[in-house]
Design a protein around this motif. Sequence first.
Motif, mmCIF file in Angstrom:
data_model
loop_
_atom_site.group_PDB
_atom_site.id
_atom_site.type_symbol
_atom_site.label_atom_id
_atom_site.label_comp_id
_atom_site.label_asym_id
_atom_site.label_seq_id
_atom_site.Cartn_x
_atom_site.Cartn_y
_atom_site.Cartn_z
ATOM 1 N N TRP D 209 -19.138 6.717 15.752
ATOM 2 C CA TRP D 209 -19.284 7.677 14.971
ATOM 3 C C TRP D 209 -19.958 7.879 13.585
ATOM 4 C CZ3 TRP D 209 -13.522 10.813 13.418
ATOM 5 C CH2 TRP D 209 -14.103 11.757 12.885
ATOM 6 N N PHE D 210 -19.717 6.277 13.168
ATOM 7 C CA PHE D 210 -20.917 6.190 12.598
ATOM 8 C C PHE D 210 -22.715 6.308 12.124
ATOM 9 C CE2 PHE D 210 -23.037 2.473 10.497
ATOM 10 C CZ PHE D 210 -23.496 3.207 8.868
ATOM 11 N N THR D 258 -3.050 7.216 19.272
ATOM 12 C CA THR D 258 -4.008 6.878 18.306
ATOM 13 C C THR D 258 -5.589 6.663 18.962
ATOM 14 O OG1 THR D 258 -3.678 4.184 18.939
ATOM 15 C CG2 THR D 258 -2.958 5.122 16.348
ATOM 16 N N MET F 17 -18.854 7.701 5.260
ATOM 17 C CA MET F 17 -17.968 7.945 6.415
ATOM 18 C C MET F 17 -17.200 6.020 6.840
ATOM 19 S SD MET F 17 -18.158 7.276 9.848
ATOM 20 C CE MET F 17 -16.375 8.072 10.444
ATOM 21 N N LEU F 18 -17.688 5.593 7.016
ATOM 22 C CA LEU F 18 -17.793 4.010 7.315
ATOM 23 C C LEU F 18 -16.294 3.649 6.355
ATOM 24 C CD1 LEU F 18 -18.350 2.685 9.999
ATOM 25 C CD2 LEU F 18 -19.463 1.393 7.708
ATOM 26 N N PRO F 21 -12.738 4.300 8.719
ATOM 27 C CA PRO F 21 -12.511 3.110 9.313
ATOM 28 C C PRO F 21 -11.844 2.293 9.030
ATOM 29 C CG PRO F 21 -14.096 4.477 10.283
ATOM 30 C CD PRO F 21 -13.791 4.852 9.113
ATOM 31 N N LEU F 25 -8.627 -0.782 8.740
ATOM 32 C CA LEU F 25 -9.039 -2.269 9.579
ATOM 33 C C LEU F 25 -8.335 -3.398 8.487
ATOM 34 C CD1 LEU F 25 -12.719 -2.533 11.115
ATOM 35 C CD2 LEU F 25 -10.221 -1.652 11.978
ATOM 36 N N PHE F 26 -8.786 -2.892 6.701
ATOM 37 C CA PHE F 26 -8.613 -3.403 5.808
ATOM 38 C C PHE F 26 -6.754 -3.246 5.320
ATOM 39 C CE2 PHE F 26 -7.890 -3.723 0.976
ATOM 40 C CZ PHE F 26 -7.920 -4.844 0.599
ATOM 41 N N ILE F 40 -3.288 2.336 10.932
ATOM 42 C CA ILE F 40 -4.795 2.666 11.378
ATOM 43 C C ILE F 40 -4.883 4.367 11.615
ATOM 44 C CG2 ILE F 40 -6.373 2.228 13.055
ATOM 45 C CD1 ILE F 40 -5.784 -0.781 13.807
ATOM 46 N N MET F 41 -4.188 4.517 12.419
ATOM 47 C CA MET F 41 -3.779 5.927 12.266
ATOM 48 C C MET F 41 -3.869 6.363 11.024
ATOM 49 S SD MET F 41 -4.186 8.149 14.573
ATOM 50 C CE MET F 41 -2.999 9.514 15.943
ATOM 51 N N PHE F 44 -7.398 6.869 9.854
ATOM 52 C CA PHE F 44 -8.527 7.588 10.799
ATOM 53 C C PHE F 44 -7.917 9.243 11.668
ATOM 54 C CE2 PHE F 44 -10.511 8.595 15.049
ATOM 55 C CZ PHE F 44 -11.290 7.821 15.264
ATOM 56 N N ILE F 45 -6.792 9.523 11.259
ATOM 57 C CA ILE F 45 -6.704 10.418 11.373
ATOM 58 C C ILE F 45 -7.108 12.463 10.350
ATOM 59 C CG2 ILE F 45 -4.008 11.080 10.574
ATOM 60 C CD1 ILE F 45 -5.938 12.244 14.124
ATOM 61 N N LEU F 47 -9.818 11.476 9.017
ATOM 62 C CA LEU F 47 -11.030 12.273 9.128
ATOM 63 C C LEU F 47 -10.839 13.188 10.036
ATOM 64 C CD1 LEU F 47 -12.638 8.454 10.619
ATOM 65 C CD2 LEU F 47 -13.090 9.841 8.348
ATOM 66 N N THR F 203 -12.311 -7.576 7.756
ATOM 67 C CA THR F 203 -13.653 -7.203 7.876
ATOM 68 C C THR F 203 -13.944 -6.012 7.626
ATOM 69 O OG1 THR F 203 -13.247 -7.895 10.451
ATOM 70 C CG2 THR F 203 -14.559 -6.136 9.958
ATOM 71 N N ALA F 205 -12.099 -5.064 4.906
ATOM 72 C CA ALA F 205 -12.636 -5.700 3.302
ATOM 73 C C ALA F 205 -14.802 -5.072 2.813
ATOM 74 C CB ALA F 205 -12.499 -6.873 2.298
ATOM 75 N N LEU F 207 -16.509 -3.984 5.202
ATOM 76 C CA LEU F 207 -17.292 -2.490 5.397
ATOM 77 C C LEU F 207 -16.607 -1.930 4.121
ATOM 78 C CD1 LEU F 207 -16.067 -1.961 9.505
ATOM 79 C CD2 LEU F 207 -17.921 -2.650 8.819
#
Lengths: 112, 112, 112, 406, 406, 406
Positions: D209-210, D258, F17-18, F21, F25-26, F40-41, F44-45, F47, F203, F205, F207
Amino acid sequence: MKKIEAIIKPFKLDDVKDGLSSLGVKGLTITEVKGFGRQRGHKEVYRGAEYQVDFISKIKVEIVLESELVADAVKVIQEKAHTGEIGDGKVFILSVEEVIRIRTGETGKDAI
Amino acid sequence: MKKIEAIIKPFKLDDVKDGLSSLGVKGLTITEVKGFGRQRGHKEVYRGAEYQVDFISKIKVEIVLESELVADAVKVIQEKAHTGEIGDGKVFILSVEEVIRIRTGETGKDAI
Amino acid sequence: MKKIEAIIKPFKLDDVKDGLSSLGVKGLTITEVKGFGRQRGHKEVYRGAEYQVDFISKIKVEIVLESELVADAVKVIQEKAHTGEIGDGKVFILSVEEVIRIRTGETGKDAI
Amino acid sequence: MNTGDTAFVLISAALVMLMTPGLALFYGGMVRNKNVLGTIMHSFILLGIITLEWVLWGYSMSFGPDHGGIIGGLNWFGLNSVGMDPSADYGSTIPHMAFMIFQCMFAILTPALITGAFAERLKFTSFLLFAVLWATLVYNPLCHWVWGVGGWIGSMGALDFAGGTVVHISSGVSALAAALIIGKRLGYGSTAYIPHNLPMTITGAALLWFGWFGFNAGSALACNGLAASAFVVTHIASAVAALSWMFMEWLHRGKPTTLGAASGAVAGLVAITPGSGFVGPMSAIIIGGLGGAICYGGVLLKSRLGYDDSLDVVAIHGLGGTWGALATGLFASTRINPDGANGLFFGNPGQLWIQFVSVIATMVFAFVMTIIILKLIDLVMGLRVTEEEEVKGMDICLHNETGYSY
Amino acid sequence: MNTGDTAFVLISAALVMLMTPGLALFYGGMVRNKNVLGTIMHSFILLGIITLEWVLWGYSMSFGPDHGGIIGGLNWFGLNSVGMDPSADYGSTIPHMAFMIFQCMFAILTPALITGAFAERLKFTSFLLFAVLWATLVYNPLCHWVWGVGGWIGSMGALDFAGGTVVHISSGVSALAAALIIGKRLGYGSTAYIPHNLPMTITGAALLWFGWFGFNAGSALACNGLAASAFVVTHIASAVAALSWMFMEWLHRGKPTTLGAASGAVAGLVAITPGSGFVGPMSAIIIGGLGGAICYGGVLLKSRLGYDDSLDVVAIHGLGGTWGALATGLFASTRINPDGANGLFFGNPGQLWIQFVSVIATMVFAFVMTIIILKLIDLVMGLRVTEEEEVKGMDICLHNETGYSY
Amino acid sequence: MNTGDTAFVLISAALVMLMTPGLALFYGGMVRNKNVLGTIMHSFILLGIITLEWVLWGYSMSFGPDHGGIIGGLNWFGLNSVGMDPSADYGSTIPHMAFMIFQCMFAILTPALITGAFAERLKFTSFLLFAVLWATLVYNPLCHWVWGVGGWIGSMGALDFAGGTVVHISSGVSALAAALIIGKRLGYGSTAYIPHNLPMTITGAALLWFGWFGFNAGSALACNGLAASAFVVTHIASAVAALSWMFMEWLHRGKPTTLGAASGAVAGLVAITPGSGFVGPMSAIIIGGLGGAICYGGVLLKSRLGYDDSLDVVAIHGLGGTWGALATGLFASTRINPDGANGLFFGNPGQLWIQFVSVIATMVFAFVMTIIILKLIDLVMGLRVTEEEEVKGMDICLHNETGYSY
Ligand SMILES: Nc1ncnc2c1ncn2[C@@H]1O[C@H](COP(=O)(O)OP(=O)(O)O)[C@@H](O)[C@H]1O
Ligand SMILES: Nc1ncnc2c1ncn2[C@@H]1O[C@H](COP(=O)(O)OP(=O)(O)O)[C@@H](O)[C@H]1O
Ligand SMILES: Nc1ncnc2c1ncn2[C@@H]1O[C@H](COP(=O)(O)OP(=O)(O)O)[C@@H](O)[C@H]1O
């Protein structure tokens, strides 16, 4: 026939395996397990909160073998898994009634 | 009562499970284990260095069942886990003294 | 000496361990296993395709202990692991012929 | 030359480069544990192979001086005369080099998309050969047809802003060809091929996406209102398609997943790609919304038709790209891009026909060529790993490695 | 001031910042499970430490007013007089602040590279002290020598576009010093140190590749043809080196590995770094191709020579950086960069000699200083964790955490 | 219109935007294995959901023509009249579309931050409804108050460069409201909720840190000295806060943890956000240093006060944002930003009062509204999953998926 179940420290696995191989042990099976015993676990800290984790990673080694070999095998394990510090682990001996090799259908001593 | 411990190739698990179900086996427990035996492991290569990995992924299937069923169960396992190639695995039979179902407290045959 | 193998629900582990500790059990070993039994598994869906996953995560607790303690230990496990719902698990009791403590070489009762 | 435009295109190239490892994770998480490295490697090594191919002859075949609308000449072999000054034809405010490397990233990603179709069973040597042949014989000509000055599809007036035909339809139908020729995985129908690491897959989708912002907005080759518009519709279509796939699956299977949301997001990105520089935000909602639903339907179709497209390249890129290319013929508007054309809904039915022709031409060409290439490789060296290797997994058998050692 | 140039350098700084966590993953995946956090932490915490060091005195020591070609003064302590206007010397079209922060990211990454050499056995307190001392006593002077106005290596005419000496050789030989002083891991020679998570390593390599565009192209400090050219050769060298390492290992060990491809990509990025603003695409193919092969050879050498450089910093950064610095003396061309110089193959053998001197000076300085620093720390507080801690792992023993709890 | 400014803002939008996500992950790494996908969902959702909401009415409510300082009108519904030309009010050198999409990413991230408070126990349907209502009724008005032309907080002269009130305080106090209303997780107090995958968290953190450059520097809406300055102070504050949290925990608990360093970095980013365009580097060191310490303290407070804010949103975003907003009233300087104001330490005590009012207003509004929304949803459809579902985990029960299948 007997089954030896040995709970050992993970980093001793290679030594134990090599020792048993030299003894003529043809097969064994290992499992990643966690142990709780005299050896204390460790603390973990997450965002300022402290947790006591009691379970320690160990390896369980299972060997099925002829009764006559048991004494030697135990001796080898004891030597090879030994560090002298708490948590070295245990060896349990159980009786096995029958063994079958899936590939050939052999049973008993021949199947080991 | 007996306990069957079968070490099999992982991709044979579904066949073995289905075979045992058809036989009327109501429960079993599986564990991811690693085996060392006649079947040779594989080489792994990391940055030009070669490592021999002796342990091969296997599945241990444990079934506790009435003594009369053991022979049939072993036969099913042997059929379903068979590929004819080295590493097909072993079946061990041990004696079990008692079984208790936690939910109901039933013991013996009823608890299986 | 006996070996207790209890298959329990994972989230009951802490209760069971604490219960057994209070009873004076000095050591035990746990393994992550998967069970198949009366308790039905769950469905998983990936890109519109539905899969039945029959195997359910369980914990196997293994305790080797003196024969006299078995009854009490089983009682504790039954109490602590009990939810009353299907899938609570089983307890199996096997006979152990010998126990050796690797660190000290002690055997039998002393080694437990 | 314009520093802002150049900065935008170079950073966009970097973003598009990241899509290939992003795809590696997206695909890698969906296969079984034993094949994670083999699957990641398919994408990763294309960064190596295709870059070399592109620099040596690929760029020249694609964008070099035209021969009959069919192919570029080899005049630019080895980037000969591709320099730091702008090219008259490709981005007049940015270094020619910047355009070349931006396009290089597209050339890498496209064959990487195909790898989802034959994951978990292809020989690595055959894969390497396939990559070079496919890039040379399928991608380069197609790229020239659509984007090269003088290419016949572009000349015809087909609109493809960022690669609906060149990238997605071409990879999608090639994936179908590959799935048919290479055949099903062992245990197809009985084994459950359950993704081994969905957080990895979702991370991959996020990186896609990015990176896609660079893919679509960067295709403006300048940083202006059109780039902003392409950026916006890209984001919208992806967002709406994530929702639409999720709700479709929810209705159909009872739960919102998901993997569904992530797959939908990718489907939306695919669908908007050809039209991203021609359509407005409300059109993007429709393109994305239907895109998600159509691709979900395509995935279901797969099990009906019975080919084993392991990771659904046909449904997502083939079908999604087709929908996008046609949708461009419906929703394109010269109010968004005066250099484009109007679509059916803006009074120009002819555009839909042009889009249709470009789709069919791409499909036929890519499908036939891929079959020929694969048959040839099969003859020379075989395509599939042995059954034993397939059972043990690509990682150990092809690469002597294991993904995880705990 | 130019907005396009500024945008390019600021975004490049962000990309370079991402390289440090990228490296954390690259390294983190290669160690054993029990050390994953300790290894990641080595890189991550440098983002904290070195930023502070850089802002307070590091930037001033590196780029502040020159003292005898050896070191910058402390006039710019605490970023005093480093403002929003361009500096005359460092990027005349971008804010001085932008240059400073771009360089800050380099200063962070360089010691992070070294950490691969002593992974899995260093005390954390000793590590923190090492980081501050090394940055102050090794990195800052070196940086001044090469890039600071008046620095003697730069004045000599040595070409180092983005850090072959300053970043890679310096970290590579410091890694060698560290491996020698700190000694081998327990079980060296008998234990198999198998990477615990290769997908993590490959993800890290991908982020490094992505960030390296900022590293090399951003070093143009403007967004022009040269930036585009540096971007292109960076990508090419990485791609070709990935292939070259892979094929070398394939020939030597019988299988193409994914870790090999990823390692090769990094080796190629290292090799092209010093020349990225001076060489053309065809030279980049040679630099990358040989770079991958040389670094692979270097890894093999390690086991011959018997030092335990856990994650091959010496082979990849030391050797790769040396090759790159010398290759710049071979392939540099004023046709690419009129502000540079020609190399041997373009008629100027003198440049190779200059490059050689810069390499040797860097090596000797970094090696000797690192040994002194480590000996000193060893005296004061020791360097290694206890054997018991090494067996149990850094994560539990140093950080009271575990990477994964399933 | 300026291409460099536009490039900077568009790429910044991509970076922001990144962050969503990245946050996934954080957060995802910190929950237990069985809830990784559900967690995570949540991010993500958003977005999907918020993009749609924003494009349809959110942007208009936030930035559309003002009504009484309280809310924007619906004149810009569906991006009506939001075009490719610059808007007079929001970034006069960039397309209006670019500003809109940049802000869209903020609107997505903010509710995503809240999800950490109710991780591992919320019904998915209730979550979807909550997201739409919260965005509409809390975020949009607040955003208008602070950043919309005519909004009362902005008109009052409150300084909030990139979202201390709008993003962090609002999400932080909403998190508190949610934790109180939704209640504790099963087993609170006895179960150890140990993070299942810390490399994933780190990872994430990283991002976040990377994306935050776009968040703060992009808020300059141009690429000039101010953008560079905001970039620099962002990096500094994050770096110093990582150290400060790490040392606090080291002192308090005896070991420096990686989760602590990562959490501190995020805390520092939060703390600098409102002041990033108004304060200088030395102030950033103080803001970050205290920020890390304050947020660490806030985390400890949680267990004292006994609410179950699963992933410490209150401590990090609520407290960190409050500190940052007040610190802006202390450290702001017109030497950094002539369009801003001086803070207390630069001779203008009034600014602190204004900041204080803006903080309190945000807190009260967000807290009360969130309670109302959640109570309403509870009434209509309930909030929590069943106990059985909580034991089995969100992934299986809500999404019919599992994160990892080895
Ligand atoms: N009675 C027991 N039953 C089952 N496993 C045991 C028992 N006692 C010890 N173990 C296993 O052996 C491991 C080592 O035991 P421990 O008491 O820590 O030290 P030691 O080996 O020195 O006696 C334990 O972690 C546990 O896995
Ligand atoms: N004596 C034994 N004790 C315990 N496990 C054994 C023994 N022999 C074999 N096994 C298990 O059975 C597996 C298969 O055995 P192997 O010797 O490879 O081939 P085969 O099944 O053809 O005899 C081994 O990997 C190991 O896990
Ligand atoms: N005969 C058996 N042999 C081995 N394991 C069994 C057997 N029966 C049950 N189990 C184990 O016990 C678990 C619980 O059994 P199940 O039939 O689901 O419910 P219940 O405990 O209520 O009888 C199973 O998941 C399996 O792991």
